[in-house]
Design a protein around this motif. Sequence first.
Motif, mmCIF file in Angstrom:
data_model
loop_
_atom_site.group_PDB
_atom_site.id
_atom_site.type_symbol
_atom_site.label_atom_id
_atom_site.label_comp_id
_atom_site.label_asym_id
_atom_site.label_seq_id
_atom_site.Cartn_x
_atom_site.Cartn_y
_atom_site.Cartn_z
ATOM 1 N N SER A 110 0.840 -1.195 0.000
ATOM 2 C CA SER A 110 0.000 0.000 0.000
ATOM 3 C C SER A 110 0.875 1.244 0.000
ATOM 4 N N TYR A 111 0.272 2.347 -0.349
ATOM 5 C CA TYR A 111 0.990 3.625 -0.391
ATOM 6 C C TYR A 111 1.515 3.996 0.994
ATOM 7 N N GLY A 112 0.721 3.773 2.043
ATOM 8 C CA GLY A 112 1.141 4.105 3.400
ATOM 9 C C GLY A 112 2.351 3.299 3.847
#
Length: 437
Positions: A110-112
């Motif tokens: 994920s981006y996070g």
Amino acid sequence: MSVSSGASVKLPGDPPGGRRAVAVWSIGVAVYFVAVIFRTSLGVAGLDAVERFHINASALSTFSILQLLVYAGMQIPVGLMVDRLGTKKVLTFGVVLFTVGQLGFAFSSSYGMALASRALLGCGDAMTFISVLRLGTRWFPARRGPLVAQLAGLVGMAGNLISTLVLARLLHGVGWEAAFAGSALLGVVVLVLMLLFLKDHPEGFEPAPVPSAHKGAAFVRGQIAAAWREPGTRLGLWVHFTTQFPAMVFLLLWGLPFLVEAQGLSRGTAGELLTLVVLSNMVIGLVYGQIVARHHTARLPLALGTVGTTAVLWAAPIVWPGRAPMGLLVVMCVVLGACGPASMLGFDFARPANPPERQGIASGFVNVGGFTASMTMLLAVGVLLDATGDDYRVAFSAVFVLQALGVSQILRLRGRAARVERERLVASRVASVHVPV
């Protein structure tokens, strides 16, 4: 403290240098080499990251901005750590952090998660360059300082070269996870080498024990304030600020998209131009190092000349009607190669302005400059691209604002820094004269 002048006479208390120094220093530089590979790996994977994490230009720039924000924010604490703990301990922390960060980035789903990994990588990366500078001052004579620093920067650019040549091919050959996870093994290799062979200083040149009065928060604050009060420290910061960021922004993130999307080049051709920037940096770094080692007064003309030439060649493709000719893009990339060596000159202003016990802090201040400018420019380009519908002419024009700010500060501080440096040089020469009884 004496100023490096390129004289052949060895100063009292200077480290011996020699093959042993080269061998130990090379291990520290190898750590920095790997850190730069990890730092710049996103530069060849920017378009792939957009697809993998389904993000826009602003979100893509956040990767590098966060990484550089952590890097810049760590510089003063790292300088204090190097002054107190020594090179080996700080480099060990750094290698563990940036290796875990690179490995985490490989498997981020994920981006996070990817953002957290890049932040960890930036934290580890922040511990490398100042440590390598300190290692050089502990193992080589002072007159070799400018050349040793430029050589360290040159090896770092070789790490960038590995990113543009090897990692880019791995990325498109074996895929995202295998390419980034495989590169993380380099961190393990340099960690083993460092633990086995790295030493903070040669035998007989141990630094004096830290007096009990030189501990505690009050003393640390005093050291930070004293380093900042030195005009040479602030001049070094602004030299680093003004010279480094155009090439950093180009190589770290926006060069490949600019060449592909705005100039219509293939990825392969764009990658070759990025490689040209790195090769130019390596050659010019050697030249600048030799010049400054022999003619210390050449520091400021070299820095300002690099800024002016970079501004002209950065503007040329922007104002060119339509797509710029290949010859112009080649010249632009060659000139961008001078930005890294010119930024190293900032440390040559701070070094003679501060005593040995403040070298780490002073280097931290200088290093903050270029990375703050790079972080600001990365954000500005991303925001302007989103706001203008990917108009690179507008987005890339932001570079001139930061250059103007930096040049104004350099011109403001240069006279005061030169005067203080001359006074200390005269004082050190007088102190070194021994009158026979």
